[in-house]
Design an enzyme around this catalytic site. Structure first.
Site, PDB file in Angstrom:
ATOM      1  N   ARG A   1     -24.145 -85.982 -66.718  1.00  0.00           N
ATOM      2  CA  ARG A   1     -24.177 -87.025 -67.745  1.00  0.00           C
ATOM      3  C   ARG A   1     -25.491 -87.775 -67.552  1.00  0.00           C
ATOM      4  O   ARG A   1     -25.958 -87.925 -66.408  1.00  0.00           O
ATOM      5  CB  ARG A   1     -23.004 -88.008 -67.583  1.00  0.00           C
ATOM      6  CG  ARG A   1     -21.650 -87.446 -67.959  1.00  0.00           C
ATOM      7  CD  ARG A   1     -21.503 -87.238 -69.482  1.00  0.00           C
ATOM      8  NE  ARG A   1     -20.168 -86.755 -69.852  1.00  0.00           N
ATOM      9  CZ  ARG A   1     -19.847 -85.492 -70.059  1.00  0.00           C
ATOM     10  NH1 ARG A   1     -20.755 -84.530 -69.919  1.00  0.00           N
ATOM     11  NH2 ARG A   1     -18.615 -85.158 -70.409  1.00  0.00           N
TER      12      ARG A   1
ATOM     13  N   GLU B   1     -27.787 -90.539 -76.524  1.00  0.00           N
ATOM     14  CA  GLU B   1     -27.747 -89.259 -77.238  1.00  0.00           C
ATOM     15  C   GLU B   1     -27.322 -89.502 -78.674  1.00  0.00           C
ATOM     16  O   GLU B   1     -26.372 -90.273 -78.882  1.00  0.00           O
ATOM     17  CB  GLU B   1     -26.767 -88.306 -76.545  1.00  0.00           C
ATOM     18  CG  GLU B   1     -27.224 -87.955 -75.131  1.00  0.00           C
ATOM     19  CD  GLU B   1     -26.250 -87.027 -74.388  1.00  0.00           C
ATOM     20  OE1 GLU B   1     -25.271 -86.550 -74.997  1.00  0.00           O
ATOM     21  OE2 GLU B   1     -26.465 -86.799 -73.196  1.00  0.00           O
TER      22      GLU B   1
ATOM     23  N   HIS C   1     -27.694 -81.564 -75.328  1.00  0.00           N
ATOM     24  CA  HIS C   1     -26.344 -81.554 -74.746  1.00  0.00           C
ATOM     25  C   HIS C   1     -25.571 -80.297 -75.174  1.00  0.00           C
ATOM     26  O   HIS C   1     -24.532 -80.380 -75.832  1.00  0.00           O
ATOM     27  CB  HIS C   1     -25.575 -82.822 -75.145  1.00  0.00           C
ATOM     28  CG  HIS C   1     -24.433 -83.138 -74.217  1.00  0.00           C
ATOM     29  ND1 HIS C   1     -24.057 -84.409 -73.887  1.00  0.00           N
ATOM     30  CD2 HIS C   1     -23.575 -82.328 -73.538  1.00  0.00           C
ATOM     31  CE1 HIS C   1     -23.027 -84.373 -73.053  1.00  0.00           C
ATOM     32  NE2 HIS C   1     -22.718 -83.104 -72.832  1.00  0.00           N
TER      33      HIS C   1
HETATM   34  P1  NAP Z   1     -15.399 -80.763 -60.854  1.00  0.00           P
HETATM   35  O1  NAP Z   1     -14.871 -79.387 -60.612  1.00  0.00           O
HETATM   36  O2  NAP Z   1     -14.481 -81.920 -60.706  1.00  0.00           O
HETATM   37  O3  NAP Z   1     -16.682 -80.949 -59.910  1.00  0.00           O
HETATM   38  C1  NAP Z   1     -17.270 -82.167 -59.645  1.00  0.00           C
HETATM   39  C2  NAP Z   1     -17.832 -82.138 -58.241  1.00  0.00           C
HETATM   40  O4  NAP Z   1     -18.481 -83.382 -57.980  1.00  0.00           O
HETATM   41  C3  NAP Z   1     -16.763 -81.975 -57.178  1.00  0.00           C
HETATM   42  O5  NAP Z   1     -17.183 -80.984 -56.285  1.00  0.00           O
HETATM   43  C4  NAP Z   1     -16.699 -83.321 -56.468  1.00  0.00           C
HETATM   44  O6  NAP Z   1     -16.436 -83.118 -55.090  1.00  0.00           O
HETATM   45  C5  NAP Z   1     -18.093 -83.855 -56.694  1.00  0.00           C
HETATM   46  N1  NAP Z   1     -18.119 -85.326 -56.694  1.00  0.00           N
HETATM   47  C6  NAP Z   1     -17.325 -86.167 -57.360  1.00  0.00           C
HETATM   48  N2  NAP Z   1     -17.654 -87.449 -57.110  1.00  0.00           N
HETATM   49  C7  NAP Z   1     -18.682 -87.385 -56.252  1.00  0.00           C
HETATM   50  C8  NAP Z   1     -19.444 -88.367 -55.599  1.00  0.00           C
HETATM   51  N3  NAP Z   1     -19.190 -89.681 -55.774  1.00  0.00           N
HETATM   52  N4  NAP Z   1     -20.433 -87.975 -54.787  1.00  0.00           N
HETATM   53  C9  NAP Z   1     -20.690 -86.652 -54.593  1.00  0.00           C
HETATM   54  N5  NAP Z   1     -19.966 -85.665 -55.188  1.00  0.00           N
HETATM   55  C10 NAP Z   1     -18.972 -86.043 -55.988  1.00  0.00           C
HETATM   56  O7  NAP Z   1     -15.998 -80.879 -62.323  1.00  0.00           O
HETATM   57  P2  NAP Z   1     -16.726 -79.742 -63.205  1.00  0.00           P
HETATM   58  O8  NAP Z   1     -15.721 -79.058 -64.048  1.00  0.00           O
HETATM   59  O9  NAP Z   1     -17.612 -78.927 -62.318  1.00  0.00           O
HETATM   60  O10 NAP Z   1     -17.599 -80.706 -64.160  1.00  0.00           O
HETATM   61  C11 NAP Z   1     -18.536 -81.601 -63.598  1.00  0.00           C
HETATM   62  C12 NAP Z   1     -19.150 -82.495 -64.652  1.00  0.00           C
HETATM   63  O11 NAP Z   1     -20.072 -81.772 -65.446  1.00  0.00           O
HETATM   64  C13 NAP Z   1     -18.183 -83.101 -65.671  1.00  0.00           C
HETATM   65  O12 NAP Z   1     -17.528 -84.248 -65.177  1.00  0.00           O
HETATM   66  C14 NAP Z   1     -19.079 -83.424 -66.842  1.00  0.00           C
HETATM   67  O13 NAP Z   1     -19.548 -84.750 -66.779  1.00  0.00           O
HETATM   68  C15 NAP Z   1     -20.247 -82.457 -66.667  1.00  0.00           C
HETATM   69  N6  NAP Z   1     -20.312 -81.459 -67.756  1.00  0.00           N
HETATM   70  C16 NAP Z   1     -21.383 -81.462 -68.601  1.00  0.00           C
HETATM   71  C17 NAP Z   1     -21.455 -80.520 -69.613  1.00  0.00           C
HETATM   72  C18 NAP Z   1     -22.630 -80.483 -70.553  1.00  0.00           C
HETATM   73  O14 NAP Z   1     -22.439 -80.161 -71.717  1.00  0.00           O
HETATM   74  N7  NAP Z   1     -23.822 -80.767 -70.098  1.00  0.00           N
HETATM   75  C19 NAP Z   1     -20.430 -79.580 -69.787  1.00  0.00           C
HETATM   76  C20 NAP Z   1     -19.350 -79.612 -68.909  1.00  0.00           C
HETATM   77  C21 NAP Z   1     -19.301 -80.566 -67.898  1.00  0.00           C
HETATM   78  P3  NAP Z   1     -15.685 -84.248 -54.206  1.00  0.00           P
HETATM   79  O15 NAP Z   1     -14.504 -84.688 -55.010  1.00  0.00           O
HETATM   80  O16 NAP Z   1     -15.359 -83.558 -52.940  1.00  0.00           O
HETATM   81  O17 NAP Z   1     -16.689 -85.323 -54.035  1.00  0.00           O
END
Ligand code: NAP
Length: 321
Positions: A233, A262, A281
């Site tokens: 984000r 955005e 995006h």
């Molecule tokens: P996910 O499986 O929940 O992965 C998020 C990772 O971030 C986890 O490994 C988590 O590990 C880590 N994390 C969370 N809080 C943290 C912190 N404070 N410090 C360090 N690491 C932290 O989620 P995902 O499905 O991979 O998606 C991730 C994000 O990508 C979404 O939330 C969204 O904002 C973004 N996204 C963007 C697009 C786009 O169009 N550009 C598309 C899809 C998703 P721990 O809990 O162990 O910390």
């Protein structure tokens, strides 16, 4: 029959599926008051790309479930929804691989200057064989640092380790043993990741803790030759600090899919920088994946209203209420 408000247009077959289960009211999200009025009269809601604030839900006493067509849920106040007893569902997994493809597109495009040089060719600049002024940086064999190695970060790590022979570093609050075993990923402190990585990729959710996780100090801690990739984000990065770092050569470049505002305003300095690849995006934006996300979100909503949803629930504690 339940009433559902949809604030994003849905594929025809997904809309038909919802209409089999509920009365569906479609609202143009730019009409704020109409959306608020529709929510006040609905049992469920489905949509994306709109901030749904607590104020918008005042008086929405029938509302039992909201379903976002995204994995990220930073547009909702989750604690407030839980207090109101409203289930929030999201769409993890179905978008993981296409978003990881977008991240890799940004890595390759920024390192090899794909967009800049394609524009250069189209502008008729390719008059003799190319030289160092058009050279880029290698991707294969380099070190990638993934800040947030979860579902999408894991799919990026797989491409990096198995496809590009890269060394994988990561930060998470807890270890990802599967990625450590499968991709040789090594969990390090953020400072070490920033100091050693050739590509720093952000894939954390946007939370209070991750807002401006990368600011001026973190950019200074990166290699001068490093490239920052952000497909999480916009607000995980301090954008003015990034602009400054790109301007004065603190880092080599950036590949960005997300921004503070955005659509990215036409006067953003990022648009004039040759060392920036900016995308609108498009993380999950393929025909196949966007359809799968819409269907998944619709199924989540129908099941949540039936009281049978067991997966894809953001605020699981609401079920105990
Ligand atoms: P996910 O499986 O929940 O992965 C998020 C990772 O971030 C986890 O490994 C988590 O590990 C880590 N994390 C969370 N809080 C943290 C912190 N404070 N410090 C360090 N690491 C932290 O989620 P995902 O499905 O991979 O998606 C991730 C994000 O990508 C979404 O939330 C969204 O904002 C973004 N996204 C963007 C697009 C786009 O169009 N550009 C598309 C899809 C998703 P721990 O809990 O162990 O910390």
């Amino acid at each position: 029959m339940n009433k559902i408000v949809a604030w994003k247009s849905l594929p025809e077959d997904v809309l038909a599926y919802l209409q089999q289960h509920a009365q569906v009211v479609q609202v143009d999200p730019s009409q704020h008051d109409a959306l608020v009025a529709a929510l006040r009269d609905a049992d469920g809601g489905i949509g994306a790309s709109v901030q749904i604030t607590p104020a918008m839900l005042e008086g929405a006493s029938r509302l039992k479930a909201l379903s976002t067509i995204s994995v990220g849920y930073d547009q909702f106040d989750v604690a407030d929804l839980t207090r109101r007893g409203i289930v929030l569902a999201h769409t993890p997994d179905v978008l993981t691989e296409s978003t990881a493809d977008t991240v890799f597109s940004l890595i390759l495009a920024s390192a090899r200057r794909v967009v800049e040089l394609a524009d250069w060719v189209k502008a008729g600049q390719w008059r003799t064989s190319i030289g160092p002024a058009q050279f880029g940086l290698d991707v294969q064999g380099k070190t990638i640092g993934i800040v947030g190695l979860g579902r999408i970060g894991g799919a990026v790590a797989r491409r990096a380790a198995h496809g590009f022979n890269m060394k994988v570093l990561y930060t998470n609050r807890s270890a990802n043993h599967q990625a450590e075993q499968a991709y040789g990923a090594r969990r390090v402190e953020l400072a070490e990741l920033l100091a050693q990585s050739d590509f720093v990729c952000l894939q954390v959710p946007l939370t209070r803790e991750t807002r401006h996780l990368i600011g001026a100090a973190e950019l200074r801690a990166m290699k001068k030759s490093a490239i920052l990739i952000n497909a999480s984000r916009g607000a995980t990065v301090d954008e003015p600090a990034l602009i400054e770092a790109l301007r004065n050569g603190t880092i080599h470049g950036a590949g960005l899919d997300v921004f503070d505002t955005e659509p990215l305003p036409a006067d953003s300095p990022l648009l004039a920088m040759p060392n920036v690849v900016a995308l609108p995006h498009i993380g999950s934006a393929t025909h196949e994946t966007r359809h799968a996300m819409a269907l998944n979100a619709a199924e989540n909503l129908v099941a949540a209203l039936d009281g049978t949803l067991t997966t894809n629930i953001v605020n699981r504690d609401v079920l105990a209420k």
